[in-house]
Design a protein around this motif. Sequence first.
Motif, PDB file in Angstrom:
ATOM      1  N   PRO A  24      -0.139  -2.253  -6.755  1.00  0.00           N
ATOM      2  CA  PRO A  24       0.141  -1.242  -5.724  1.00  0.00           C
ATOM      3  C   PRO A  24      -0.430   0.127  -6.070  1.00  0.00           C
ATOM      4  O   PRO A  24      -0.927   0.836  -5.179  1.00  0.00           O
ATOM      5  N   GLU A  25      -0.390   0.501  -7.364  1.00  0.00           N
ATOM      6  CA  GLU A  25      -0.916   1.817  -7.764  1.00  0.00           C
ATOM      7  C   GLU A  25      -2.413   1.917  -7.487  1.00  0.00           C
ATOM      8  O   GLU A  25      -2.902   2.911  -6.937  1.00  0.00           O
ATOM      9  N   ALA A  26      -3.142   0.863  -7.875  1.00  0.00           N
ATOM     10  CA  ALA A  26      -4.584   0.872  -7.665  1.00  0.00           C
ATOM     11  C   ALA A  26      -4.929   0.856  -6.182  1.00  0.00           C
ATOM     12  O   ALA A  26      -5.829   1.575  -5.723  1.00  0.00           O
ATOM     13  N   GLN A  27      -4.217   0.037  -5.419  1.00  0.00           N
ATOM     14  CA  GLN A  27      -4.501  -0.064  -3.996  1.00  0.00           C
ATOM     15  C   GLN A  27      -4.230   1.255  -3.278  1.00  0.00           C
ATOM     16  O   GLN A  27      -4.993   1.671  -2.396  1.00  0.00           O
ATOM     17  N   GLU A  28      -3.141   1.927  -3.670  1.00  0.00           N
ATOM     18  CA  GLU A  28      -2.823   3.211  -3.031  1.00  0.00           C
ATOM     19  C   GLU A  28      -3.896   4.256  -3.332  1.00  0.00           C
ATOM     20  O   GLU A  28      -4.358   4.971  -2.428  1.00  0.00           O
ATOM     21  N   LEU A  29      -4.304   4.352  -4.612  1.00  0.00           N
ATOM     22  CA  LEU A  29      -5.309   5.348  -4.977  1.00  0.00           C
ATOM     23  C   LEU A  29      -6.652   5.040  -4.336  1.00  0.00           C
ATOM     24  O   LEU A  29      -7.370   5.943  -3.900  1.00  0.00           O
ATOM     25  N   VAL A  88      -9.240  16.071  -5.691  1.00  0.00           N
ATOM     26  CA  VAL A  88      -8.643  16.751  -6.847  1.00  0.00           C
ATOM     27  C   VAL A  88      -7.307  16.118  -7.212  1.00  0.00           C
ATOM     28  O   VAL A  88      -6.971  15.988  -8.389  1.00  0.00           O
ATOM     29  N   GLU A  89      -6.551  15.703  -6.196  1.00  0.00           N
ATOM     30  CA  GLU A  89      -5.232  15.134  -6.441  1.00  0.00           C
ATOM     31  C   GLU A  89      -5.289  13.740  -7.056  1.00  0.00           C
ATOM     32  O   GLU A  89      -4.291  13.262  -7.602  1.00  0.00           O
ATOM     33  N   LEU A  90      -6.443  13.088  -6.980  1.00  0.00           N
ATOM     34  CA  LEU A  90      -6.540  11.683  -7.375  1.00  0.00           C
ATOM     35  C   LEU A  90      -7.036  11.493  -8.807  1.00  0.00           C
ATOM     36  O   LEU A  90      -6.756  10.472  -9.425  1.00  0.00           O
ATOM     37  N   GLY A 116     -13.968  -6.345 -12.434  1.00  0.00           N
ATOM     38  CA  GLY A 116     -12.533  -6.389 -12.645  1.00  0.00           C
ATOM     39  C   GLY A 116     -11.838  -5.082 -12.332  1.00  0.00           C
ATOM     40  O   GLY A 116     -10.717  -4.839 -12.792  1.00  0.00           O
ATOM     41  N   GLN A 117     -12.460  -4.219 -11.527  1.00  0.00           N
ATOM     42  CA  GLN A 117     -11.923  -2.901 -11.194  1.00  0.00           C
ATOM     43  C   GLN A 117     -11.955  -2.680  -9.684  1.00  0.00           C
ATOM     44  O   GLN A 117     -12.769  -3.302  -8.973  1.00  0.00           O
ATOM     45  N   PRO A 118     -11.107  -1.785  -9.161  1.00  0.00           N
ATOM     46  CA  PRO A 118     -11.186  -1.445  -7.741  1.00  0.00           C
ATOM     47  C   PRO A 118     -12.544  -0.806  -7.441  1.00  0.00           C
ATOM     48  O   PRO A 118     -13.114  -0.097  -8.272  1.00  0.00           O
ATOM     49  N   ALA A 119     -13.058  -1.052  -6.253  1.00  0.00           N
ATOM     50  CA  ALA A 119     -14.362  -0.511  -5.877  1.00  0.00           C
ATOM     51  C   ALA A 119     -14.404  -0.262  -4.382  1.00  0.00           C
ATOM     52  O   ALA A 119     -13.599  -0.817  -3.615  1.00  0.00           O
ATOM     53  N   GLY A 143      -5.944   4.300 -14.011  1.00  0.00           N
ATOM     54  CA  GLY A 143      -4.844   4.127 -14.947  1.00  0.00           C
ATOM     55  C   GLY A 143      -3.565   4.709 -14.379  1.00  0.00           C
ATOM     56  O   GLY A 143      -3.529   5.165 -13.228  1.00  0.00           O
ATOM     57  N   PRO A 144      -2.502   4.719 -15.176  1.00  0.00           N
ATOM     58  CA  PRO A 144      -1.226   5.248 -14.688  1.00  0.00           C
ATOM     59  C   PRO A 144      -1.300   6.703 -14.244  1.00  0.00           C
ATOM     60  O   PRO A 144      -0.539   7.131 -13.368  1.00  0.00           O
ATOM     61  N   GLY A 145      -2.250   7.469 -14.807  1.00  0.00           N
ATOM     62  CA  GLY A 145      -2.344   8.886 -14.465  1.00  0.00           C
ATOM     63  C   GLY A 145      -3.279   9.201 -13.326  1.00  0.00           C
ATOM     64  O   GLY A 145      -3.401  10.366 -12.919  1.00  0.00           O
TER      65      GLY A 145
END
Length: 335
Positions: free
Chosen positions: A213-218, A235-237, A284-287, A311-313
């Motif tokens: 969910p974190e990756a999909q949201e970002l 900037v926020e991302l 293996g990463q979002p694109a 990542g988490p941040g």
Amino acid sequence: MSVMLRTLLHVTVLTAPPDGGSDAFLADAEQYRRELLAHCYRMTGSLHDAEDLVQETFLRAWKSHHKFEGKASVRTWLYKIATNACLTALDGRQRRPLPTGLGAPSSDPTDDIVAREEVPWLEPLPDDAADPSTIVGSRESVRLAFVAALQHLPPRQRAVLLLREVLQWRAAEVAEVLNTSTAAVNSLLQRARAQLDQVGPSEDDELVPPESPEAQELLTRYIDAFESYDIDKLVELFTADAVWEMPPFDGWYQGPQNIVTLSKTHCPAERPGDMRLIPTTANGQPAGAMYLRNPETGTHEAFQMHVLAIGPGGISHVVAFHMPSFAPFGLPDSL
């Protein structure tokens, strides 16, 4: 069996000694195509070279399969052929870097950007081209940071590291593949590890899976910022030390504000709707596959493949590969 492989077999059928078992052998070998492609990609850093080397591997195997004695598995035998084909292909070739691997400091986003078309840049890997075990269990073995780090290793060190630590082969098995001693394999592995400690990825241990969910949201927010041409949202991302690079341009940029300034200064888009992005995955990463509006036709055309390290941040790294065609990703070249 692939169309390309059948074509190769048709061309070479008169030069190889048939024994009636060719089709059965190739049907058995075909199940390893995807993982062999991932292996050749790790070795070369190029999807196109990897595809050619896998075809060469199958052709060599087909020509000599009547000599296969079954002392090792078909899979092991194919990896031996593929690894040696890669080593031959890499002899005398330049490594495939990313801009961050050229050794220059980060760039000023307001300076001119310089395309280095003569550099054989690292290429992205579609996830459907990676072997299933990589997708499920060890995405780090095809992540961009790891594959870029491998490019710093001499080819034989690269081969030893991959066979020993990615494929988990015994030193004696690797020695047989490389026609060397176990002691030499252990020495090559030690030197490869030492080199990776200096240039290897530090971000990979903390990356979140692309389906999380974190990756999909970002990724959704990232796509929205470009499509709405609200670049300040980026900037926020990004994390505080986030990196942006975009081969074939040789500069790289660090920090959210520099990345935003770069986009505002050099992005050819001018208004909302000029850019459209299709979410996908690579290495293996979002694109995101970015399409840019052609002002003459109004059509959105393939432009860049953005591969994100999340990542988490937040987003810690983006590599925006210039790609005039998204065919390797199964996506159209225009919208």
